[in-house]
Write a protein that holds these residues in place. Sequence first.
Motif, PDB file in Angstrom:
ATOM      1  N   ALA A  47      44.134 -23.126  -5.718  1.00 11.90           N
ATOM      2  CA  ALA A  47      43.010 -23.489  -6.138  1.00 11.90           C
ATOM      3  C   ALA A  47      42.986 -23.659  -7.820  1.00 11.90           C
ATOM      4  O   ALA A  47      42.450 -24.630  -8.202  1.00 11.90           O
ATOM      5  N   GLY A  48      43.871 -22.971  -8.440  1.00  6.26           N
ATOM      6  CA  GLY A  48      44.221 -23.282  -9.750  1.00  6.26           C
ATOM      7  C   GLY A  48      44.689 -24.623 -10.111  1.00  6.26           C
ATOM      8  O   GLY A  48      44.335 -25.344 -11.236  1.00  6.26           O
ATOM      9  N   ALA A  49      45.648 -24.937  -9.168  1.00  6.54           N
ATOM     10  CA  ALA A  49      46.268 -26.077  -9.261  1.00  6.54           C
ATOM     11  C   ALA A  49      45.189 -27.348  -9.271  1.00  6.54           C
ATOM     12  O   ALA A  49      45.105 -28.305  -9.645  1.00  6.54           O
ATOM     13  N   TRP A  50      44.234 -27.407  -8.038  1.00  7.81           N
ATOM     14  CA  TRP A  50      43.547 -28.197  -8.083  1.00  7.81           C
ATOM     15  C   TRP A  50      42.337 -28.262  -8.993  1.00  7.81           C
ATOM     16  O   TRP A  50      41.844 -29.252  -9.670  1.00  7.81           O
ATOM     17  N   ARG A  51      41.828 -27.134  -9.699  1.00  4.90           N
ATOM     18  CA  ARG A  51      41.012 -27.186 -10.776  1.00  4.90           C
ATOM     19  C   ARG A  51      41.669 -27.858 -12.111  1.00  4.90           C
ATOM     20  O   ARG A  51      41.032 -28.622 -12.586  1.00  4.90           O
ATOM     21  N   ALA A  52      43.142 -27.520 -12.167  1.00  2.59           N
ATOM     22  CA  ALA A  52      43.666 -28.120 -13.535  1.00  2.59           C
ATOM     23  C   ALA A  52      43.784 -29.624 -13.157  1.00  2.59           C
ATOM     24  O   ALA A  52      43.540 -30.464 -13.980  1.00  2.59           O
ATOM     25  N   VAL A  53      43.903 -30.028 -12.066  1.00  4.17           N
ATOM     26  CA  VAL A  53      44.027 -31.441 -11.910  1.00  4.17           C
ATOM     27  C   VAL A  53      42.603 -32.193 -12.039  1.00  4.17           C
ATOM     28  O   VAL A  53      42.613 -33.112 -12.794  1.00  4.17           O
ATOM     29  N   ARG A  54      41.612 -31.491 -11.481  1.00  2.00           N
ATOM     30  CA  ARG A  54      40.420 -32.195 -11.589  1.00  2.00           C
ATOM     31  C   ARG A  54      40.051 -32.024 -13.136  1.00  2.00           C
ATOM     32  O   ARG A  54      39.210 -32.979 -13.523  1.00  2.00           O
ATOM     33  N   ALA A  74      51.258 -26.580 -13.422  1.00  5.90           N
ATOM     34  CA  ALA A  74      50.608 -25.861 -14.470  1.00  5.90           C
ATOM     35  C   ALA A  74      49.592 -24.989 -13.882  1.00  5.90           C
ATOM     36  O   ALA A  74      49.761 -23.657 -13.876  1.00  5.90           O
ATOM     37  N   GLY A  75      48.769 -25.436 -13.081  1.00  2.00           N
ATOM     38  CA  GLY A  75      47.678 -24.516 -12.405  1.00  2.00           C
ATOM     39  C   GLY A  75      48.387 -23.854 -11.340  1.00  2.00           C
ATOM     40  O   GLY A  75      48.006 -22.570 -10.963  1.00  2.00           O
ATOM     41  N   ALA A  76      49.135 -24.334 -10.542  1.00  4.36           N
ATOM     42  CA  ALA A  76      49.985 -23.693  -9.370  1.00  4.36           C
ATOM     43  C   ALA A  76      50.919 -22.360  -9.971  1.00  4.36           C
ATOM     44  O   ALA A  76      50.823 -21.464  -9.396  1.00  4.36           O
ATOM     45  N   LEU A  77      51.373 -22.428 -11.097  1.00 10.11           N
ATOM     46  CA  LEU A  77      52.093 -21.540 -11.899  1.00 10.11           C
ATOM     47  C   LEU A  77      51.257 -20.520 -12.576  1.00 10.11           C
ATOM     48  O   LEU A  77      51.735 -19.386 -13.322  1.00 10.11           O
TER      49      LEU A  77
END
Length: 330
Positions: free
Chosen positions: A242-249, A268-271
């Motif tokens: 979810a953090g990975a998706w938020r960071a991409v968007r 970055a969001g995934a980690l």
Amino acid sequence: MILPPPPDSLLILAGALLAEAALGYPRPLFAAIRHPVVWMGALIGGLDRRLNREDLSFRRRRRRGVLAVGLLLLACGLPALLLQAAILAGLPKPAALGLLALLAASLPAQRSLHQHVLAVAEGLEDGGLEGGRAAVAMIVGRNPETLDEAGVCRAAIESLAENFSDGVVAPAFWLGAGGLPGAVLYKAVNTADSMIGHRSPRHEAFGWAAARLDDGVNLPASRLAALWLVLAAWLSPGFDAAGAWRAVRRDAGRHRSPNAGWPEAAMAGALGLRLAGPRVYGTERVEDAWMGEGRARAGVEDLRRALLLYRRACKLQLLAVLGMAALLMG
């Protein structure tokens, strides 16, 4: 038949990814004939020396840069097209697809990218900060002397994410879409961008065409790379999909590169990290947006987790290719 139709092109792609992951580019082969990218680099360097004259106007140097890219694509694409056509016409189909897969295996860089980034983690563990700086200097252009341990780790993770896109996903995408010539043409453009696509006094005009074309051909792969990383995080305990998706968007479009922000934000969001941001190349400080909203103090454990996520994203890409080939075969 000049181009292999789907699903044949996908089978070639799957074979190339499997062969490269298992073998890389064998050292004896490199010693004997070098690597296709080395050949491309020699051609680009020759065109740069002959056509990029400093006494010419900005406009004429830019036109010559367009000519150089055209000559490069012709010199690389035509032999690849003729070779592929000869293989498809001259060998039984299974043998032709296998040979094309072996030839194409020289173009993605799954194994070598993993080795270079792993060397940074091992350099930090075995040689401390100086060992990490020496290893990361092999894969990034920034000044390693300005990096502390967290900076070395972030630089390596950023390189892993960006090169997953343009060194792994993009060659795979263009191999699947255009066979061996598609992947060769992509690598020619990408190599030209790395050599002359810089905003330096010598290459700002001459490298304009290479840089703009590289931006275009990497656009689909950068989005796909982000997708594979988000999906890999979703399927892997301990990562934040979810953090990975938020960071991409939120962050991908804020990166100074039109493409690098996508995989970097996903990583970055995934980690749970912040990547990119201000950094120093040589003596020049580059201001850039941060990707992700986590901590900036990355460590060796984060670097090893990034490598784990990368390996799983590569496997996801391979499974997707095999699945599409199976669907097309009925």
